[in-house]
Design a protein around this motif. Structure first.
Motif, PDB file in Angstrom:
ATOM      1  N   MET A   1      -3.436  -8.415  -4.499  1.00 55.28           N
ATOM      2  CA  MET A   1      -3.662  -7.547  -5.922  1.00 55.28           C
ATOM      3  C   MET A   1      -3.055  -8.670  -7.175  1.00 55.28           C
ATOM      4  N   ALA A   2      -1.999  -9.728  -5.840  1.00 54.53           N
ATOM      5  CA  ALA A   2      -1.295 -10.343  -7.480  1.00 54.53           C
ATOM      6  C   ALA A   2      -1.659 -11.794  -8.115  1.00 54.53           C
ATOM      7  N   GLN A   3      -1.369 -11.738  -8.977  1.00 56.02           N
ATOM      8  CA  GLN A   3      -1.559 -13.018  -9.769  1.00 56.02           C
ATOM      9  C   GLN A   3      -0.737 -14.843  -9.390  1.00 56.02           C
ATOM     10  N   TRP A  13       4.552  -3.383 -10.871  1.00 60.07           N
ATOM     11  CA  TRP A  13       3.265  -2.528 -11.503  1.00 60.07           C
ATOM     12  C   TRP A  13       1.938  -2.626 -10.488  1.00 60.07           C
ATOM     13  N   GLN A  14       2.099  -3.817  -9.872  1.00 55.89           N
ATOM     14  CA  GLN A  14       1.423  -4.509  -9.084  1.00 55.89           C
ATOM     15  C   GLN A  14       0.457  -3.645  -7.851  1.00 55.89           C
ATOM     16  N   PHE A  19      -0.826   1.535  -4.839  1.00 53.97           N
ATOM     17  CA  PHE A  19      -0.489   2.815  -4.177  1.00 53.97           C
ATOM     18  C   PHE A  19      -1.609   4.002  -5.201  1.00 53.97           C
ATOM     19  N   ALA A  20      -1.697   4.077  -6.067  1.00 52.39           N
ATOM     20  CA  ALA A  20      -2.663   5.390  -6.462  1.00 52.39           C
ATOM     21  C   ALA A  20      -3.760   5.372  -5.672  1.00 52.39           C
ATOM     22  N   HIS A  21      -4.517   4.102  -5.944  1.00 52.57           N
ATOM     23  CA  HIS A  21      -5.612   3.646  -5.533  1.00 52.57           C
ATOM     24  C   HIS A  21      -5.965   3.621  -3.744  1.00 52.57           C
ATOM     25  N   ASN A  22      -5.046   3.083  -3.465  1.00 55.40           N
ATOM     26  CA  ASN A  22      -5.091   2.776  -1.782  1.00 55.40           C
ATOM     27  C   ASN A  22      -4.118   3.313  -0.683  1.00 55.40           C
ATOM     28  N   THR A  23      -3.811   2.978   0.301  1.00 58.36           N
ATOM     29  CA  THR A  23      -2.950   3.975   1.331  1.00 58.36           C
ATOM     30  C   THR A  23      -2.404   2.209   1.972  1.00 58.36           C
ATOM     31  N   PRO A  24      -2.040   1.743   2.196  1.00 59.09           N
ATOM     32  CA  PRO A  24      -1.793   0.411   2.679  1.00 59.09           C
ATOM     33  C   PRO A  24      -0.549   0.762   3.716  1.00 59.09           C
ATOM     34  N   GLU A 147       8.829   5.659  -0.446  1.00 58.67           N
ATOM     35  CA  GLU A 147       8.105   6.773  -0.348  1.00 58.67           C
ATOM     36  C   GLU A 147       6.384   7.039   0.235  1.00 58.67           C
ATOM     37  N   ASN A 148       6.121   5.756   0.330  1.00 54.30           N
ATOM     38  CA  ASN A 148       4.744   5.415   0.491  1.00 54.30           C
ATOM     39  C   ASN A 148       4.167   4.736   1.532  1.00 54.30           C
ATOM     40  N   ASN A 149       5.634   5.412   2.987  1.00 52.22           N
ATOM     41  CA  ASN A 149       5.437   4.566   3.629  1.00 52.22           C
ATOM     42  C   ASN A 149       4.583   3.506   4.890  1.00 52.22           C
TER      43      ASN A 149
END
Length: 170
Positions: A1-3, A13-14, A19-24, A147-149
């Motif tokens: 998701m990076a450039q 911010w990417q 993380f707001a839309h996926n759970t990698p 936070e998102n494990n």
């Protein structure tokens, strides 16, 4: 998701948007571009990279917060609502805009020439003097991953030459 040419601050911010839309399970972040700081209105090249990084993000508080963090004196409306920027492009469209061949590189840019770097003096002291750790947001990335494990993997990829290359997919 990076450039490419995306600094660590933008990568944060990417990651937050992802993380707001996926759970990698894993997030891989390259440390090649530690530069930070805010993008100013007169910096057209960095503004174009910012479009590549943020235009795909949905309108959200995350996108707004990213723009407030990443820019200074820039009209953020063109980033919040990028369709306005491209709205009048209809008369420039051609066949390639509708019939895209998916390259074997899946979006990556092939650069196969390597040029030896000469005359570059590098020292960790010089880097440390010019490095503002708040601009990097690495601590924030670590916290966000915890936070998102999500396991955070840091890499440092070698830089490649900017020369043209033949299409390796043929």
């Amino acid at each position: 998701m990076a450039q490419h040419s995306e600094g660590m601050r933008t990568s944060y911010w990417q990651m937050k948007n992802a993380f707001a839309h996926n759970t990698p399970k894993v997030a891989v972040v390259d440390l090649s571009l530690l530069h930070g700081g805010k993008i100013a209105d007169e910096d057209e090249e960095m503004k174009s990279y910012l479009h590549k990084s943020l235009d795909h993000m949905p309108f959200s508080k995350i996108k707004y917060d990213a723009l407030m963090d990443l820019t200074e004196g820039v009209d953020v409306w063109e980033y919040l609502f990028p369709f306005a920027m491209y709205h009048n492009r209809w008369n420039e469209l051609d066949r390639n805009d509708f019939y895209l061949e998916l390259p074997c590189r899946k979006g990556a840019e092939a650069r196969v020439a390597i040029k030896e770097m000469t005359g570059v003096e590098w020292s960790s002291d010089a880097v440390a003097e010019n490095l503002n750790t708040e601009d990097i947001r690495l601590d924030d990335m670590v916290a966000l991953c915890e936070e998102n494990n999500v396991q955070l993997v840091l890499t440092l990829m070698p830089a490649v030459g900017m020369s043209a290359s033949e299409d390796i997919c043929k």
